[in-house]
Design a protein around this motif. Structure first.
Motif, PDB file in Angstrom:
ATOM      1  N   UNK A  67       0.775  -1.227   0.000  1.00  0.00           N
ATOM      2  CA  UNK A  67       0.000   0.000   0.000  1.00  0.00           C
ATOM      3  C   UNK A  67       0.806   1.276   0.000  1.00  0.00           C
ATOM      4  N   UNK A  68       2.115   1.210  -0.190  1.00  0.00           N
ATOM      5  CA  UNK A  68       2.924   2.417  -0.222  1.00  0.00           C
ATOM      6  C   UNK A  68       4.107   2.204  -1.161  1.00  0.00           C
ATOM      7  N   UNK A  69       4.561   3.312  -1.734  1.00  0.00           N
ATOM      8  CA  UNK A  69       5.656   3.234  -2.680  1.00  0.00           C
ATOM      9  C   UNK A  69       6.972   3.011  -1.939  1.00  0.00           C
ATOM     10  N   UNK A  70       7.869   2.258  -2.584  1.00  0.00           N
ATOM     11  CA  UNK A  70       9.148   1.932  -1.962  1.00  0.00           C
ATOM     12  C   UNK A  70       9.978   3.193  -1.684  1.00  0.00           C
ATOM     13  N   UNK A  71       9.950   4.124  -2.615  1.00  0.00           N
ATOM     14  CA  UNK A  71      10.753   5.345  -2.439  1.00  0.00           C
ATOM     15  C   UNK A  71      10.268   6.136  -1.220  1.00  0.00           C
ATOM     16  N   UNK A  72       8.945   6.257  -1.057  1.00  0.00           N
ATOM     17  CA  UNK A  72       8.415   6.996   0.090  1.00  0.00           C
ATOM     18  C   UNK A  72       8.755   6.286   1.397  1.00  0.00           C
TER      19      UNK A  72
ATOM     20  N   UNK B 244      14.778   7.377   6.494  1.00  0.00           N
ATOM     21  CA  UNK B 244      15.979   8.203   6.575  1.00  0.00           C
ATOM     22  C   UNK B 244      15.771   9.485   7.374  1.00  0.00           C
ATOM     23  N   UNK B 245      14.525   9.754   7.776  1.00  0.00           N
ATOM     24  CA  UNK B 245      14.272  10.951   8.573  1.00  0.00           C
ATOM     25  C   UNK B 245      14.924  10.807   9.946  1.00  0.00           C
TER      26      UNK B 245
END
Length: 518
Positions: free
Chosen positions: A3-8, A14-15
């Motif tokens: 349900x979410x993109x790998x990049x996001x 990394x935050x």
């Protein structure tokens, strides 16, 4: 992650705040892991204490001072609390579940009086053991695994521990009250499976667990010590069960231990054990063959009557039907149904002494019900879904095996063969209608563009048609003068030629199938 993109997802990791939180959790996890292993080493490095000692279970479970816990004597309760805390966060590590099972069995076995204590009537020893559990706290284990499965519904280790807990608790005693309680628990487990499959209908872990629960439910025995046979009116006693049935087999999830009313040659299609006998013995479920046989002989449970057996199977049959109707792509439901199909044939054979011919007629009738009730609707709804076509292949080949058993062994019984051919010709007409509709919608333009990657949806329909036509040719192999054989052979070749165009990657396979038709 779903349900979410790998990049996001990677960017969020990394935050700085996220990295700090994850690093803190990792440190806490490593600290608990070290404490758990240290406590376990201390527990088994020295003999158990002669008397109960004060433990810091609550403090260790809530992340208290590890140094204070280390100063106390080793305690299985501390280890159980640590494993519960860690597994609630991450239910996947199998070694944590292994340690938990090890501690549970350790507590239960240490609470049982030794032969010396029994002979000497050691009251003090009894008082010391009174605070320790004599049986598994099944409710606590089911609650823990339920919480873990909510975090990860596909955790192999959590599902296995739930199986082990049920099997170990079931193995605890053999009185009638225990079996009644066990049946109630298992019925609740079936309801839990239905809830999990409502959320994810293709969770094969849950389907596998459901088959395991049904195996245990059958091993709980019938509702009465003496049951009356529906067929002959004679009374069946619990001792009528086969003497070769091992007590250990009852707790492994195998269906073989309680399906003794069905002929032996049909047992190859049933569900086997999900917990090995060696695993059972490793945790104290089977100390010796003699002990297990004595417990089986003294058991107050009755064997399942055929009515009770049919009720269990019919409930599973209806459940698989409902799940398939909800989603024709549910491969797990179709697989389960393929295992239940031979058992449904057994219950539909009404004769006292069924013959191979009557069984063949019932098999054809059951295959027709599957075709008209499920397969036909599914292939017109999702013609490019391979799940339903695999089940169609199974139904045809399964019915074909029952036809072969009639007559002299080659399917030459005219009436039965004619009945089966009627079903196959109905399949040919319906599949041809589907092919015509799909070709009209998809095959517009150049004939060479009829490729699977360009929207062609007839691949599985052609494969299904070839299967039916090949089966008809096999049935007519002994009819030298049959005029339909030539036409059937040509239609089968046409299917293969179309498949070569639609699916050229498997060209050689289709060419081999064509050579077998000559």
């Amino acid at each position: 992650m779903h349900g979410q993109k790998r990049a996001e997802y990677k960017a969020r990791l990394l935050q700085p705040d996220t990295r700090a939180k994850l690093g803190s959790k990792a440190q806490q996890w490593n600290h608990l892991s070290e404490e758990l292993l240290k406590q376990r080493r201390r527990l088994f490095a020295s003999p158990p204490p002669l008397s109960d000692t004060v433990t810091t279970t609550e403090g260790a479970a809530n992340g208290g001072d590890a140094a204070a816990a280390a100063e106390t004597a080793p305690s299985p309760e501390v280890l159980l609390a640590l494993t519960e805390k860690m597994l609630s966060v991450n239910p996947d590590p199998s070694h944590l579940w292994n340690i938990r099972r090890e501690m549970l069995v350790y507590l239960i076995q240490s609470s049982q009086p030794s032969a010396i204590d029994t002979a000497g009537d050691n009251q003090e020893g009894d008082d010391n053991n009174s605070s320790k559990p004599s049986t598994l706290d099944i409710e606590a284990e089911l609650k823990l695994t339920a919480h873990c499965l909510q975090r990860n519904p596909k955790s192999y280790s959590a599902w296995f521990h739930r199986k082990w807990a049920l099997a170990y608790f079931m193995n605890g005693t053999s009185n009638q009250e225990h079996w009644a309680n066990m049946k109630s628990i298992l019925q609740s487990e079936l309801e839990l499976c239905a809830q999990f499959l409502q959320l994810d209908e293709r969770n094969f872990h849950c389907w596998n667990f459901r088959r395991f629960v049904v195996g245990l439910l059958g091993s709980c025995g019938g509702s009465d010590v003496t049951t009356t046979s529906e067929n002959d009116g004679e009374v069946n006693n619990a001792n009528d069960a086969p003497s070769t049935k091992s007590a250990v087999d009852n707790f492994t999830g195998s269906w073989l231990a309680w399906m003794y009313q069905i002929e032996d040659e049909d047992k190859a299609v049933w569900m086997g054990p999900q917990i090995s006998q060696n695993a059972c013995r490793a945790v104290g479920m089977s100390t010796s063959c003699q002990e297990r046989n004595n417990r089986a002989a003294n058991s107050t449970t009755a064997p399942l009557s055929k009515i009770e057996l049919e009720k269990i199977i019919m409930n599973e049959w209806d459940f698989s039907t409902a799940k398939i109707q909800d989603n024709f792509s549910n491969g797990s439901a179709f697989h389960y149904r393929s295992k239940l199909l031979p058992l449904m044939l057994e219950f539909r054979s009404a004769d006292d002494s069924p013959s191979s011919q009557s069984d063949a007629y019932e098999a054809i009738s059951l295959a027709r019900d599957e075709w008209d009730g499920i397969v036909l609707d599914a292939i017109f709804t999702e013609p490019d879904d391979q799940t339903i076509w695999f089940y169609h292949r199974f139904v045809v080949t399964w019915a074909r095996r029952n036809i072969v058993s009639v007559g002299n062994g080659d399917g030459s019984d005219a009436e039965v063969t004619e009945e089966f051919e009627g079903l196959l010709y109905d399949m040919v007409d319906s599949i041809q209608e589907l092919i015509d509709v799909e070709k009209e919608d998809s095959f517009q333009g150049n004939s060479q563009d009829r490729h699977e990657s360009k929207g062609a949806k007839c691949k599985w329909a052609y494969l299904g048609m070839h299967l039916v036509l090949s089966t008809l040719l096999e049935l007519k192999s002994n009819d030298v003068d049959d005029e339909d054989k030539t036409e059937l052979c040509e239609r089968a070749k046409e299917c293969l030629h179309e498949l070569i165009i639609i699916d050229p990657d498997r060209r050689e396979r289709y060419q081999i199938l064509e050579s077998e038709l000559i």
